[in-house]
Design a protein around this motif. Structure first.
Motif, PDB file in Angstrom:
ATOM      1  N   ASN A  61       0.761  -1.251   0.030  1.00 24.87           N
ATOM      2  CA  ASN A  61       0.015  -0.044  -0.073  1.00 24.87           C
ATOM      3  C   ASN A  61       0.962   1.243   0.061  1.00 24.87           C
ATOM      4  O   ASN A  61       0.412   2.442   0.200  1.00 24.87           O
ATOM      5  N   GLY A  62       2.312   1.012  -0.074  1.00 29.25           N
ATOM      6  CA  GLY A  62       3.196   2.287   0.015  1.00 29.25           C
ATOM      7  C   GLY A  62       3.030   2.881   1.149  1.00 29.25           C
ATOM      8  O   GLY A  62       3.635   3.918   1.149  1.00 29.25           O
ATOM      9  N   ASP A  63       2.586   2.240   2.240  1.00 27.82           N
ATOM     10  CA  ASP A  63       2.759   2.824   3.562  1.00 27.82           C
ATOM     11  C   ASP A  63       4.304   3.116   4.189  1.00 27.82           C
ATOM     12  O   ASP A  63       4.435   4.112   4.934  1.00 27.82           O
ATOM     13  N   CYS A  64       5.439   2.632   3.545  1.00 25.91           N
ATOM     14  CA  CYS A  64       6.675   2.956   3.799  1.00 25.91           C
ATOM     15  C   CYS A  64       7.456   3.422   2.708  1.00 25.91           C
ATOM     16  O   CYS A  64       8.251   2.905   2.111  1.00 25.91           O
ATOM     17  N   CYS A  65       7.131   4.656   2.257  1.00 23.72           N
ATOM     18  CA  CYS A  65       7.682   5.193   1.134  1.00 23.72           C
ATOM     19  C   CYS A  65       7.642   6.736   1.098  1.00 23.72           C
ATOM     20  O   CYS A  65       6.652   7.278   0.548  1.00 23.72           O
ATOM     21  N   ARG A  66       8.360   7.105   1.959  1.00 23.82           N
ATOM     22  CA  ARG A  66       8.379   8.625   2.273  1.00 23.82           C
ATOM     23  C   ARG A  66      10.129   9.495   1.682  1.00 23.82           C
ATOM     24  O   ARG A  66      11.070   8.594   1.665  1.00 23.82           O
ATOM     25  N   GLY A  67       9.752  10.474   1.625  1.00 31.14           N
ATOM     26  CA  GLY A  67      10.963  11.333   1.130  1.00 31.14           C
ATOM     27  C   GLY A  67      11.182  12.511   2.120  1.00 31.14           C
ATOM     28  O   GLY A  67      10.350  12.738   2.943  1.00 31.14           O
ATOM     29  N   PRO A 178      15.436   4.315   5.234  1.00 31.22           N
ATOM     30  CA  PRO A 178      15.200   5.966   4.625  1.00 31.22           C
ATOM     31  C   PRO A 178      13.985   6.058   3.932  1.00 31.22           C
ATOM     32  O   PRO A 178      13.461   7.025   4.184  1.00 31.22           O
ATOM     33  N   ASP A 179      13.299   4.994   3.504  1.00 33.65           N
ATOM     34  CA  ASP A 179      11.904   5.173   3.074  1.00 33.65           C
ATOM     35  C   ASP A 179      10.747   5.200   3.934  1.00 33.65           C
ATOM     36  O   ASP A 179       9.726   5.466   3.737  1.00 33.65           O
ATOM     37  N   CYS A 180      11.269   4.678   5.378  1.00 32.42           N
ATOM     38  CA  CYS A 180      10.145   4.608   6.389  1.00 32.42           C
ATOM     39  C   CYS A 180      10.541   5.942   7.205  1.00 32.42           C
ATOM     40  O   CYS A 180       9.627   6.487   7.815  1.00 32.42           O
ATOM     41  N   ALA A 181      11.652   6.417   7.465  1.00 30.87           N
ATOM     42  CA  ALA A 181      12.083   7.428   8.496  1.00 30.87           C
ATOM     43  C   ALA A 181      12.904   8.116   7.579  1.00 30.87           C
ATOM     44  O   ALA A 181      14.373   8.193   8.106  1.00 30.87           O
ATOM     45  N   PRO A 182      12.989   8.980   6.771  1.00 32.24           N
ATOM     46  CA  PRO A 182      13.855   9.785   5.906  1.00 32.24           C
ATOM     47  C   PRO A 182      14.703  10.618   6.771  1.00 32.24           C
ATOM     48  O   PRO A 182      15.875  10.820   6.633  1.00 32.24           O
ATOM     49  N   HIS A 183      14.069  11.486   7.464  1.00 34.02           N
ATOM     50  CA  HIS A 183      14.784  12.348   8.440  1.00 34.02           C
ATOM     51  C   HIS A 183      15.807  11.805   9.639  1.00 34.02           C
ATOM     52  O   HIS A 183      16.921  12.098   9.568  1.00 34.02           O
ATOM     53  N   SER A 184      15.353  10.658  10.138  1.00 31.50           N
ATOM     54  CA  SER A 184      16.131  10.102  10.930  1.00 31.50           C
ATOM     55  C   SER A 184      17.288   9.551  10.565  1.00 31.50           C
ATOM     56  O   SER A 184      18.440   9.450  10.875  1.00 31.50           O
ATOM     57  N   ILE A 185      17.147   8.730   9.037  1.00 28.33           N
ATOM     58  CA  ILE A 185      18.330   8.083   8.475  1.00 28.33           C
ATOM     59  C   ILE A 185      19.203   9.307   7.897  1.00 28.33           C
ATOM     60  O   ILE A 185      20.550   8.977   7.848  1.00 28.33           O
ATOM     61  N   SER A 186      18.774  10.493   7.599  1.00 31.18           N
ATOM     62  CA  SER A 186      19.653  11.411   6.876  1.00 31.18           C
ATOM     63  C   SER A 186      20.556  11.875   8.315  1.00 31.18           C
ATOM     64  O   SER A 186      21.664  12.315   7.703  1.00 31.18           O
ATOM     65  N   TYR A 187      19.892  11.809   9.482  1.00 37.89           N
ATOM     66  CA  TYR A 187      20.935  12.143  10.647  1.00 37.89           C
ATOM     67  C   TYR A 187      21.798  11.169  10.835  1.00 37.89           C
ATOM     68  O   TYR A 187      23.070  11.489  11.205  1.00 37.89           O
ATOM     69  N   VAL A 188      21.452   9.841  10.639  1.00 43.47           N
ATOM     70  CA  VAL A 188      22.430   8.641  10.923  1.00 43.47           C
ATOM     71  C   VAL A 188      23.375   8.805   9.886  1.00 43.47           C
ATOM     72  O   VAL A 188      24.797   8.731  10.349  1.00 43.47           O
ATOM     73  N   LEU A 189      23.082   9.052   8.582  1.00 43.39           N
ATOM     74  CA  LEU A 189      24.152   9.155   7.517  1.00 43.39           C
ATOM     75  C   LEU A 189      25.152  10.278   7.852  1.00 43.39           C
ATOM     76  O   LEU A 189      26.369  10.172   7.556  1.00 43.39           O
ATOM     77  N   GLU A 190      25.008  11.306   8.509  1.00 40.27           N
ATOM     78  CA  GLU A 190      25.698  12.464   8.930  1.00 40.27           C
ATOM     79  C   GLU A 190      26.571  11.965   9.829  1.00 40.27           C
ATOM     80  O   GLU A 190      27.809  12.375   9.741  1.00 40.27           O
ATOM     81  N   LEU A 191      26.143  11.172  11.040  1.00 36.60           N
ATOM     82  CA  LEU A 191      26.960  10.664  11.945  1.00 36.60           C
ATOM     83  C   LEU A 191      27.950   9.622  11.308  1.00 36.60           C
ATOM     84  O   LEU A 191      29.098   9.599  11.609  1.00 36.60           O
ATOM     85  N   LEU A 192      27.541   9.126  10.292  1.00 38.73           N
ATOM     86  CA  LEU A 192      28.644   7.958   9.710  1.00 38.73           C
ATOM     87  C   LEU A 192      29.736   8.860   9.126  1.00 38.73           C
ATOM     88  O   LEU A 192      30.955   8.446   9.049  1.00 38.73           O
TER      89      LEU A 192
END
Length: 242
Positions: A61-67, A178-192
């Motif tokens: 249903n596209g429930d986990c498809c965010r940007g 990232p498709d479920c929690a894009p903002h959180s993953i963006s932050y994690v990638l910054e930490l990486l």
């Protein structure tokens, strides 16, 4: 009146019976050895497989498809938005996911860019650009901010987006979504990118229960929980704003 079987006929039937028994025995031996010597699945492979199976149900249903709005990702185009328009960012994301193999390997498309602001986009409204990054853990970003009319997202295929957090108690692996929690993953990638997480805290929230062995591996045939959250904590790193 029944015909009495001759010696050669009896020998032929006996040979067929023995041959069948030998074939069945060989098959049983092969199956047993295959089960015994099959290489064990690694923790990252298990994690990736488990998460992928769970996400398939949500993606119907596209429930986990965010940007992320007001973000434009760069990268090589695998499908040009000027020739491909959709109704929403979710449709654009699903189109990108549609270029991923279910079984193995990275996705042919791992990032998407959609223009959904009708006033700002003008003739470009509805454009969906499907792209391929050189490094999905460090996507090429062209521009961001309130003046940007694009919405962008990242997709990790099977075997991608699994990172390890090294702690004094060992390394534990996390599948990024990232498709479920894009903002959180963006932050994690910054930490990486900074290679440290000073100020981050992790702690065991629940006991292992009977589903996991002392090494943290899932026990075969055991349920997946509870406990569901073996590790909890915070990624509030010093000097990095989220």
């Amino acid at each position: 009146m029944a015909r009495k079987q001759t010696g050669p006929e009896i020998s032929r039937y006996g040979f067929l019976v023995l041959f069948s028994m030998a074939t069945i025995s060989c098959c049983m031996v092969y199956l047993c050895f295959s089960a015994v010597f099959r290489p064990p699945i690694s923790s990252t492979e298990f994690l990736d497989s488990r998460v992928s199976d769970d996400l398939k149900r949500e993606d119907r249903n596209g429930d986990c498809c965010r940007g992320i709005e007001h973000l434009e990702l760069w990268g090589g185009a695998v499908k040009w938005g000027s020739e491909f328009k959709v109704n929403s960012s979710k449709d654009c994301c699903l189109a990108c996911k549609g270029m991923c193999s279910d079984d193995s390997g990275p996705c042919l498309c791992d990032s998407w860019v959609f223009c959904g602001d009708k006033l700002a986009c003008g003739d470009q409204f509805g454009e969906c650009w499907l792209k391929k990054q050189k490094d999905t853990l460090e996507p090429d970003q062209r521009d961001s901010g309130g003046h940007v009319m694009w919405t962008s997202g990242v997709v990790f295929g099977r075997g991608e987006g699994i990172v390890g957090f090294e702690t004094q108690y060992g390394t534990f692996h996390v599948k990024l979504l990232p498709d479920c929690a894009p903002h959180s993953i963006s932050y994690v990638l910054e930490l990486l990118a900074s290679r440290h997480c000073v100020g981050c805290h992790f702690y065991r929230a629940e006991s292992r229960g009977k589903s996991w062995d002392p090494e943290g591996n899932h026990i075969e045939q055991a349920p997946y929980g509870p406990p569901f959250a073996l590790i909890q904590g915070t990624l509030g790193a010093y000097g990095t704003v989220f």
